[in-house]
Design an enzyme around this catalytic site. Structure first.
Site, short mmCIF file in Angstrom:
data_model
loop_
_atom_site.label_atom_id
_atom_site.label_comp_id
_atom_site.label_asym_id
_atom_site.label_seq_id
_atom_site.Cartn_x
_atom_site.Cartn_y
_atom_site.Cartn_z
N CYS A 1 8.77 -20.51 28.54
CA CYS A 1 8.52 -19.29 29.31
C CYS A 1 8.45 -18.09 28.37
CB CYS A 1 9.63 -19.08 30.34
SG CYS A 1 9.76 -20.43 31.55
N ALA A 2 9.35 -18.02 27.42
CA ALA A 2 9.34 -16.93 26.45
C ALA A 2 8.04 -16.96 25.64
CB ALA A 2 10.56 -17.04 25.53
#
Length: 165
Positions: free
Chosen positions: A60-61
């Protein structure tokens, strides 16, 4: 209901993604300053919805970083990074990373965005969070592209999403 995987194990979502060519459903999400944002706030701009389970995971990052990088070169385009994370966590992450080209929005209050877009995970260890999805809208809010990533741990196809802009 759609089926995706987490670590190769099937999990399900609350419905199907909206169809290409239809109008995007309006939403009310929380910005990092705790104000509310709706789809109408972005009218007249092309919009990339980068949707994911939590900014505190590696994939996600990585997607937030990648869309931040790409957003700096896109004309009249806003990238909205949407998760169920608290706005404080979203702000902390982008501040620590120096990310200024994306807008973080949280669905923590009601979870209605995930339900309305058919992407809320309904079972397994991530139940209640969003599946990894990219939705691209034109200036009028018409859906140009959707992708629900089959394996939650995989990154989306950035090139395919941005190619429609």
């Amino acid at each position: 209901m759609a089926t995706v995987t987490l670590g190769g194990n099937p999990i399900h979502t609350s419905g199907e993604l909206p169809k290409v060519g239809t109008k995007a459903t309006d939403f009310n999400l929380v910005k990092t300053d705790l104000e509310t944002a709706s789809l109408a706030d972005f009218a007249g701009s092309r919009v990339v919805l980068n949707i994911f389970p939590s900014v505190d995971t590696g994939t996600c990052a990585a997607s937030v970083r990648k869309f931040n990088e790409k957003a700096s070169t896109l004309e009249n385009t806003k990238v909205l990074c949407i998760s169920r994370d608290l706005p404080f966590a979203q702000k902390r992450f982008c501040g620590a990373e120096g990310l200024e080209n994306v807008i973080n929005l949280s669905d923590f209050k009601e979870g209605s965005f995930g339900k309305n877009y058919g992407l809320e995970i309904t079972d397994g260890p991530l139940a209640g969070l969003h599946s990894r999805v990219v939705v691209v809208l034109d200036e009028n809010g018409t859906i140009l592209h959707t992708e629900q990533v089959n394996e939650i741990a995989d990154e989306p196809n950035y090139e395919a999403a941005l190619a429609v802009l």
